[in-house]
Design a protein around this motif. Structure first.
Motif, PDB file in Angstrom:
ATOM      1  N   ASN A 137       7.953   0.930  -5.691  1.00 26.15           N
ATOM      2  CA  ASN A 137       8.711   2.070  -6.200  1.00 26.15           C
ATOM      3  C   ASN A 137       7.851   3.186  -6.792  1.00 26.15           C
ATOM      4  O   ASN A 137       8.337   4.305  -6.964  1.00 26.15           O
ATOM      5  CB  ASN A 137       9.706   1.615  -7.271  1.00 26.15           C
ATOM      6  CG  ASN A 137      10.775   0.703  -6.716  1.00 26.15           C
ATOM      7  OD1 ASN A 137      11.131   0.794  -5.544  1.00 26.15           O
ATOM      8  ND2 ASN A 137      11.289  -0.189  -7.543  1.00 26.15           N
ATOM      9  N   GLN A 138       6.589   2.891  -7.116  1.00 24.90           N
ATOM     10  CA  GLN A 138       5.817   3.876  -7.850  1.00 24.90           C
ATOM     11  C   GLN A 138       4.489   4.221  -7.181  1.00 24.90           C
ATOM     12  O   GLN A 138       4.322   5.321  -6.645  1.00 24.90           O
ATOM     13  CB  GLN A 138       5.552   3.365  -9.269  1.00 24.90           C
ATOM     14  CG  GLN A 138       6.808   3.028 -10.053  1.00 24.90           C
ATOM     15  CD  GLN A 138       6.482   2.307 -11.344  1.00 24.90           C
ATOM     16  OE1 GLN A 138       5.526   2.630 -12.027  1.00 24.90           O
ATOM     17  NE2 GLN A 138       7.277   1.322 -11.693  1.00 24.90           N
ATOM     18  N   ILE A 139       3.541   3.283  -7.222  1.00 23.26           N
ATOM     19  CA  ILE A 139       2.167   3.662  -6.904  1.00 23.26           C
ATOM     20  C   ILE A 139       1.766   3.395  -5.458  1.00 23.26           C
ATOM     21  O   ILE A 139       0.745   3.910  -5.014  1.00 23.26           O
ATOM     22  CB  ILE A 139       1.178   2.944  -7.852  1.00 23.26           C
ATOM     23  CG1 ILE A 139       1.355   1.427  -7.772  1.00 23.26           C
ATOM     24  CG2 ILE A 139       1.362   3.415  -9.268  1.00 23.26           C
ATOM     25  CD1 ILE A 139       0.432   0.655  -8.691  1.00 23.26           C
ATOM     26  N   SER A 140       2.537   2.592  -4.715  1.00 21.74           N
ATOM     27  CA  SER A 140       2.203   2.195  -3.347  1.00 21.74           C
ATOM     28  C   SER A 140       0.895   1.408  -3.328  1.00 21.74           C
ATOM     29  O   SER A 140       0.334   1.103  -4.364  1.00 21.74           O
ATOM     30  CB  SER A 140       2.155   3.411  -2.410  1.00 21.74           C
ATOM     31  OG  SER A 140       1.108   4.282  -2.785  1.00 21.74           O
ATOM     32  N   ASP A 141       0.390   1.082  -2.141  1.00 16.19           N
ATOM     33  CA  ASP A 141      -0.834   0.287  -2.032  1.00 16.19           C
ATOM     34  C   ASP A 141      -2.079   1.121  -2.329  1.00 16.19           C
ATOM     35  O   ASP A 141      -3.004   0.672  -2.997  1.00 16.19           O
ATOM     36  CB  ASP A 141      -0.964  -0.323  -0.633  1.00 16.19           C
ATOM     37  CG  ASP A 141       0.098  -1.380  -0.360  1.00 16.19           C
ATOM     38  OD1 ASP A 141       0.351  -2.199  -1.266  1.00 16.19           O
ATOM     39  OD2 ASP A 141       0.666  -1.390   0.739  1.00 16.19           O
ATOM     40  N   ILE A 142      -2.091   2.330  -1.782  1.00 13.43           N
ATOM     41  CA  ILE A 142      -3.252   3.215  -1.923  1.00 13.43           C
ATOM     42  C   ILE A 142      -2.761   4.630  -2.212  1.00 13.43           C
ATOM     43  O   ILE A 142      -1.725   5.054  -1.690  1.00 13.43           O
ATOM     44  CB  ILE A 142      -4.113   3.222  -0.634  1.00 13.43           C
ATOM     45  CG1 ILE A 142      -4.594   1.811  -0.285  1.00 13.43           C
ATOM     46  CG2 ILE A 142      -5.307   4.172  -0.771  1.00 13.43           C
ATOM     47  CD1 ILE A 142      -5.263   1.718   1.082  1.00 13.43           C
ATOM     48  N   PRO A 196      -1.873  -7.021   3.118  1.00 10.72           N
ATOM     49  CA  PRO A 196      -2.639  -6.970   1.860  1.00 10.72           C
ATOM     50  C   PRO A 196      -4.108  -7.346   2.029  1.00 10.72           C
ATOM     51  O   PRO A 196      -4.949  -6.911   1.247  1.00 10.72           O
ATOM     52  CB  PRO A 196      -1.913  -7.992   0.967  1.00 10.72           C
ATOM     53  CG  PRO A 196      -0.531  -8.080   1.520  1.00 10.72           C
ATOM     54  CD  PRO A 196      -0.679  -7.879   2.991  1.00 10.72           C
ATOM     55  N   ASP A 197      -4.423  -8.137   3.069  1.00  9.54           N
ATOM     56  CA  ASP A 197      -5.802  -8.575   3.276  1.00  9.54           C
ATOM     57  C   ASP A 197      -6.735  -7.433   3.660  1.00  9.54           C
ATOM     58  O   ASP A 197      -7.958  -7.546   3.492  1.00  9.54           O
ATOM     59  CB  ASP A 197      -5.857  -9.659   4.365  1.00  9.54           C
ATOM     60  CG  ASP A 197      -5.118 -10.928   3.951  1.00  9.54           C
ATOM     61  OD1 ASP A 197      -5.012 -11.171   2.732  1.00  9.54           O
ATOM     62  OD2 ASP A 197      -4.647 -11.662   4.840  1.00  9.54           O
ATOM     63  N   VAL A 198      -6.167  -6.340   4.170  1.00 13.33           N
ATOM     64  CA  VAL A 198      -7.007  -5.210   4.607  1.00 13.33           C
ATOM     65  C   VAL A 198      -7.040  -4.089   3.573  1.00 13.33           C
ATOM     66  O   VAL A 198      -7.549  -3.009   3.850  1.00 13.33           O
ATOM     67  CB  VAL A 198      -6.512  -4.653   5.962  1.00 13.33           C
ATOM     68  CG1 VAL A 198      -6.539  -5.736   7.021  1.00 13.33           C
ATOM     69  CG2 VAL A 198      -5.102  -4.069   5.836  1.00 13.33           C
ATOM     70  N   LEU A 199      -6.512  -4.346   2.401  1.00 13.60           N
ATOM     71  CA  LEU A 199      -6.409  -3.299   1.380  1.00 13.60           C
ATOM     72  C   LEU A 199      -7.785  -2.738   1.001  1.00 13.60           C
ATOM     73  O   LEU A 199      -8.012  -1.526   1.056  1.00 13.60           O
ATOM     74  CB  LEU A 199      -5.694  -3.856   0.143  1.00 13.60           C
ATOM     75  CG  LEU A 199      -5.470  -2.869  -1.014  1.00 13.60           C
ATOM     76  CD1 LEU A 199      -4.585  -1.721  -0.581  1.00 13.60           C
ATOM     77  CD2 LEU A 199      -4.840  -3.591  -2.205  1.00 13.60           C
ATOM     78  N   GLU A 200      -8.696  -3.609   0.619  1.00  7.71           N
ATOM     79  CA  GLU A 200     -10.001  -3.155   0.153  1.00  7.71           C
ATOM     80  C   GLU A 200     -10.798  -2.473   1.258  1.00  7.71           C
ATOM     81  O   GLU A 200     -11.453  -1.451   1.018  1.00  7.71           O
ATOM     82  CB  GLU A 200     -10.791  -4.341  -0.416  1.00  7.71           C
ATOM     83  CG  GLU A 200     -10.191  -4.917  -1.693  1.00  7.71           C
ATOM     84  CD  GLU A 200     -11.052  -6.024  -2.278  1.00  7.71           C
ATOM     85  OE1 GLU A 200     -12.152  -6.266  -1.743  1.00  7.71           O
ATOM     86  OE2 GLU A 200     -10.625  -6.650  -3.265  1.00  7.71           O
ATOM     87  N   SER A 201     -10.746  -3.029   2.459  1.00  5.20           N
ATOM     88  CA  SER A 201     -11.487  -2.416   3.563  1.00  5.20           C
ATOM     89  C   SER A 201     -10.920  -1.042   3.921  1.00  5.20           C
ATOM     90  O   SER A 201     -11.671  -0.118   4.257  1.00  5.20           O
ATOM     91  CB  SER A 201     -11.457  -3.332   4.786  1.00  5.20           C
ATOM     92  OG  SER A 201     -10.132  -3.558   5.231  1.00  5.20           O
ATOM     93  N   THR A 202      -9.593  -0.892   3.824  1.00  2.00           N
ATOM     94  CA  THR A 202      -8.963   0.402   4.120  1.00  2.00           C
ATOM     95  C   THR A 202      -9.369   1.449   3.102  1.00  2.00           C
ATOM     96  O   THR A 202      -9.669   2.596   3.461  1.00  2.00           O
ATOM     97  CB  THR A 202      -7.429   0.253   4.152  1.00  2.00           C
ATOM     98  OG1 THR A 202      -7.056  -0.767   5.084  1.00  2.00           O
ATOM     99  CG2 THR A 202      -6.773   1.564   4.554  1.00  2.00           C
TER     100      THR A 202
END
Length: 404
Positions: free
Chosen positions: A52-57, A226-232
């Protein structure tokens, strides 16, 4: 032989063994269920904040998070050309953001005014699912539509189709006064978020702020996994050197810290319960040694070494604790799976929980790996609990023990 002997010894006094097993299983069940509730509460808080607020990135101008000036914009077209070709990105949306004073005939308050693309925003955040009255932002409307939270509507004393006047500064620093018509009211169960944020169409706010087409302050992104969050984040930061790409953990460190602290708290909670149970287990095993003084003396006089005696007592303690641990884990697993589906509602604490951004509906959850770790902790507890009974058995004189 020692293993089978130890197992039979556990059930020689069924009443006492069942009492220990019941105490251990109920203690573990209570600790695990409390841990699952705390875990579920934090998990939903994090999930709600992301959805609802900050999203993933989020991507901003490198200086925007420090100064938040209207001039610190990004080129949406430049960003879009890269984002649409990244297979790790599920959806994204661009926003314009500014602070404004919201005024009605009854009250006034400062808010954060977000200019959004309604269609794209629906793919990134879930505000449209939180509507309790009216509709989401319409694509076509004679008046400038706005959606506000239920709490803000009560504070400003407005309802659907009411008008709210906003005072804000445009890109050049000139003051502007604009009317918006309440098109919908939402409730995210997060008091801090609802008190502060309102949403309008990006095209409307762009004209008011006198921003050029494609100038935006924020890009919100949802990743496919979620596993690709940091690499993205790493790829985006490397691609856009003039901008700042951050994941939700960097944007709101409190969320990330809360998740880590809650895991630590869960282990501490179970550890405290096991420590408390140690004294009961030690007392029970000391009683066993006293009752079987003659038997242990007989075994010693027949040539059984101290090492074998120690193994037998330790195995008895481990079997006793394992049975209690397995029963406690099974009770917790069944209960957590059930309430994880139906949820637990704390309506009487709703207002207080929402002050911290947490929902009054809690869905207990616990990783399966946690049960394995707890089982290992139970075994260590049993081994530690057997130390004192073993020492007591070693002190027995075989001749005196048989005579007594």
């Amino acid at each position: 032989m020692i293993i089978s002997l130890a197992w039979r010894n556990v059930w020689r006094n069924k009443t006492r063994s069942f009492a220990v097993i019941l105490a251990l299983s109920m203690g573990l069940f209570g600790a695990l269920f409390m841990a699952s509730m705390s875990n579920g509460m934090v998990d939903k808080w994090i999930k709600s904040s992301i959805e609802n607020q900050i999203s993933d990135i989020q991507v901003h101008h490198a200086q925007y998070l420090i100064m938040e000036e209207l001039q610190l914009t990004m080129d949406e077209n430049e960003l879009t050309a890269v984002l649409k070709n990244n297979t790790n990105i599920r959806s994204y949306t661009a926003r314009i953001k500014t602070d404004a004073m919201a005024m009605t005939a009854n009250n006034s308050t400062q808010v954060s005014l977000y200019g959004i693309d309604p269609i794209r925003e629906m793919k990134v955040t879930g505000i449209f699912n939180e509507m309790i009255e009216g509709q989401y932002l319409e694509s076509e409307s004679k008046f400038k539509p706005i959606i506000v939270s239920e709490r803000l509507a009560e504070k400003l004393k407005v309802r659907l189709k009411s008008k709210i006047i906003f005072t804000l500064a445009d890109k050049s620093g000139n003051m502007a006064y604009e009317n918006f018509k309440v098109n919908g009211i939402f409730d995210t169960n997060n008091t801090m978020f609802d008190d502060r944020n309102v949403f309008v169409r990006r095209t409307d706010l762009q004209k008011i702020l006198k921003l050029d087409d494609g100038q935006v302050h924020e890009i919100a992104i949802r990743v496919a996994n979620p596993d690709v969050l940091e690499s993205t984040v790493s790829v985006l930061q490397h691609t856009f050197t003039d901008y700042k790409a951050e994941d939700w953990k960097e944007i709101n460190p409190t969320l990330s810290m809360s998740g880590s602290l809650m895991k630590m708290f869960n282990y501490i909670l179970v550890g405290i319960v096991l420590i408390a149970l140690i004294f009961g287990i030690i007392n029970t095993m000391l009683m066993v040694i006293l009752e079987r003084t003659k038997e242990i003396g007989m075994l010693r006089s027949l040539g059984m070494r101290k090492k074998k005696i120690a193994q037998m007592i330790t195995l008895e303690t481990i079997f006793l604790c394992l049975v209690g641990g397995v029963v406690g884990n099974l009770l917790a697993l069944v209960s957590i799976e059930y309430f994880g589906r139906v949820g637990i509602h704390f309506e009487s604490f709703k207002e207080g929980m929402e002050q911290f951004g947490m929902s009054a509906e809690v869905y207990p959850s616990l990783d399966y790996s946690f049960y394995v770790i707890i089982t290992v902790m139970v075994v260590f507890t049993a081994v530690f609990s057997s130390i004192f009974p073993v020492i007591r058995a070693f002190k027995l004189n075989p001749a005196l023990a048989i005579r007594d």
